[in-house]
Design a protein around this motif. Structure first.
Motif, short mmCIF file in Angstrom:
data_model
loop_
_atom_site.label_atom_id
_atom_site.label_comp_id
_atom_site.label_asym_id
_atom_site.label_seq_id
_atom_site.Cartn_x
_atom_site.Cartn_y
_atom_site.Cartn_z
N LEU A 113 0.82 -1.22 0.00
CA LEU A 113 0.00 0.00 0.00
C LEU A 113 0.84 1.26 0.00
N GLY A 114 2.16 1.12 0.11
CA GLY A 114 2.95 2.34 0.16
C GLY A 114 4.42 2.07 -0.01
N MET A 217 -1.11 -0.27 -4.17
CA MET A 217 -0.49 0.93 -4.73
C MET A 217 -0.23 0.77 -6.23
N GLN A 218 0.00 1.89 -6.92
CA GLN A 218 0.21 1.81 -8.36
C GLN A 218 1.53 1.09 -8.66
N THR C 101 1.81 8.18 7.95
CA THR C 101 1.93 7.34 6.75
C THR C 101 0.68 6.50 6.53
N GLN C 105 -1.13 6.40 2.99
CA GLN C 105 -1.43 5.17 2.25
C GLN C 105 -2.92 5.08 1.90
N ILE C 136 6.96 9.66 -12.22
CA ILE C 136 7.71 8.63 -11.49
C ILE C 136 8.95 8.21 -12.27
N TYR C 176 0.85 11.01 -1.43
CA TYR C 176 -0.01 9.84 -1.70
C TYR C 176 0.78 8.53 -1.78
N SER C 177 0.36 7.51 -1.05
CA SER C 177 1.01 6.19 -1.00
C SER C 177 2.44 6.24 -0.48
N HIS C 178 2.82 7.34 0.12
CA HIS C 178 4.21 7.49 0.52
C HIS C 178 4.32 7.88 2.00
#
Lengths: 239, 239, 239, 239
Positions: A113-114, A217-218, C101, C105, C136, C176-178
């Motif tokens: 998820l991250g 997550m992507q 976090t 997530q 990315i 996001y997601s991080h």
């Protein structure tokens, strides 16, 4: 014999309480010397703060005690099954760490998820299927005849084969109704991955409470984070 | 008199804060000398870090103070009721540990969801029924005439009889709207089981949040883990 | 060169484990000397308790290493993007702290639900949108050609512009997601805000579990608390 | 002047971090000398581990500084309003402790669900109504003209009057969107009650997650536990 490896395995075991992964004696780390065909592992039921390198149990790959007056961890056969199936492994750790075990009890993997997880695990940390009665064996089995511990290793290997997951890309697993195993190229990296798994389980639990339908997550972000640390072009750290 | 047992009970009480089971003075451990018919228990309202073996209260099995200048824990009569009903008990601990008490407040037992619990408890840790007004008594009761503390022990014994559970197989219970009691063959094993119960409550809470309909773990795995530690063929530890 | 700033940045980095914001080396603090056009930042992958002022990496605003034998944190370009966009920033911190976090997530901001947050953040701590594949980049990018770290900074700036939020009123964000980034007028205030964010995330998680539809706190109370500490008429502390 | 009370208040303030109730300087304890008509309170924004008895602020009951070079806590007027309304109070504590504040943010009281709470609180710990804009005042108010802090005290008193609750039976409250206040006959008992409130909030949160419709505990058990510690026939401790 194996003085250096016994020191490393002892020290890695002692890191388990330092990182909050264990209560009492509920966790064990092993290391392998592949040239000599010997595994060094925590003795069964011994306290971490009384543990010394010379207490470590040394066994051959069939589980025969080669040295040491202490019995090896009762999970010995699980460690051996993993080392035999996966030649890239140099160290293995098993604990009942609280957050990862909560997922194992729920029968759920730890989804990616991250980026915290992506930095060390290239995808979901899977959960095995329940073990079959035959694999568990009888509660009256003596240690030598019990299939349970070896089959725990086998069901882990089966899970990765079924999913097409590589153990060097996802260095950990949850055993259904039981708890986590993690591994690495040596005992220290195995402990490191066990800590990350616990951290990811903590975060994922809370993210899923906030958003029960949260998707993984992507893919691009997962690849980026895993490969900037572990790929051919890695650029993290002082390497 | 009972110098050794007072030392053990004092030390076991001091382990409660070490394992994070208590706030202030909210927990008490006792031990019994069955030959002499005497129980040693924590004094009421005394701080753990000021506690010495000579402060321990010694009472006979009717609760009469036999030695010591300190009043025994207000939970004394609950301990006595359990020792009288169950001759296999050598030590008892009561706390308000956070996770187990959260289940007690919800009126729910701690189900057997994984091997962490199965290693020490052969099934669910049950929660008693609510106590009846007659069992609680009047808030104006003086200590000597209060039925409450003894009835707390009785409702625990009733719970195990009703469920057909043996106290040596499930060494702990939750008292409804109150908190956990645990026991063992001596004060130290009682504390050990209290720690395991707290750990299991933590894990079960989170597993149940992830999977509210989660069934108990499979019977074969429960038996295997309990009996490889506690059965006739046990092979855990250095025995 | 920049001896004082290197000391401050080193000390601020060492506060991250003290406040429980990091595991292993997962967090970094930087500071900027705007006159000289230089940034001081944690070296990549170095342990906090081995860290000394002379280990800090010094880079110019294009990211060229000016001094020091250590490579700067892999998140360097994110820090630089924020310093360039927002001239009021004097220090920045990035961590994977557990509670913040968990919100990142889940893709959710940390809403302003109480005065704890209002004392330091004048409203919700927002979460960025997911990053685009182009931002990315490829997992095969070498450090020098990777767009990812700089674009992480850009998406933060874009988020604040889109919402009309000022970075001095809301000194933190979730990617996001991080995970979280926080900032301040110097490295110490950045760490301070990161601690507050983690505390607010803890509280908000639990408030939202109790009341999933909970609206943001009332505007008047938010303004009162933020401005009695940070407004023209502030009267908190010994000023 | 008031040397003894300043020592007690200083020491009580220093217990807040010891019991995990505060981050940074977010909590304050006061004590009152009713004969002299003076209150001693933590200075605003000073660190606990640098705090000495001579740093305590001494004010009269109108809030005028009588002694000391430090400004009193910005929450001074809330403390004064409570002391004036309730003559039985000898000490007050305010924190942003994590679990109690999570309930305050959700606008919910802490229900009496078990004996842990019942031992110290004779029922639910209520949450105030939201404050009105007029009570909050303008963010431009200077300290001397701000109605906010005094009205915070008034809304607490109003809550207890509306519910018919006595402050000596329920020695604590949650302020809506803000956090907990607790009190006692002296500063130390105020801190003690603040610790119990935090513990009860922890347990209640988890019990309510397990059983969202959980009713309050039975009246008889609530009375029994509160009164065996605090009633005319109390028999807990070494009294």
């Amino acid at each position: 014999m194996l003085e250096k490896l016994k020191e490393i395995v002892c020290e890695a075991n002692r890191q388990l309480p330092k990182y909050g992964l264990v209560t009492f004696t509920w966790g064990n780390v092993s290391g392998i010397d592949r040239e000599k065909g010997l595994m060094v592992i925590k003795p069964s039921g011994v306290e971490y703060d009384e543990m010394k390198p010379e207490n470590m149990a040394v066994v051959d790959l069939l589980g025969n005690r080669v040295e040491g007056i202490y019995k090896p961890s009762s999970d010995m056969a699980t460690h051996l099954a993993l080392y035999q199936a996966w030649p890239e492994l140099g160290g293995i750790v098993h604990t009942h760490s609280r957050w990862a075990t909560s997922f194992a009890q729920a029968g759920r993997g730890i989804p990616a998820l991250g980026t915290t997880q992506a930095d060390y695990f290239h995808g979901e940390i899977p959960c095995t299927r329940p073990m079959r009665p035959k694999e568990i064996g009888s509660p009256d089995d003596a240690a030598a005849e019990s299939p349970y511990e070896r089959e725990t290793g086998n069901v882990i290997v089966e899970t990765f084969r079924r999913l097409g997951t590589l153990p060097e890309e996802v260095p950990g697993v949850l055993v259904y109704s039981h708890g986590p195993f993690a591994w690495g190229t040596d005992p220290w990296s195995a402990v490191h991955n066990a800590v990350v798994m616990e951290e990811a389980a903590f975060m994922d639990f809370h993210s899923l409470m906030l958003e029960p339908q949260l998707p993984p997550m992507q893919r691009e972000l997962l690849d980026k984070h895993f490969l900037r640390k572990h790929g051919a072009h890695a650029y993290y750290g002082q390497k």
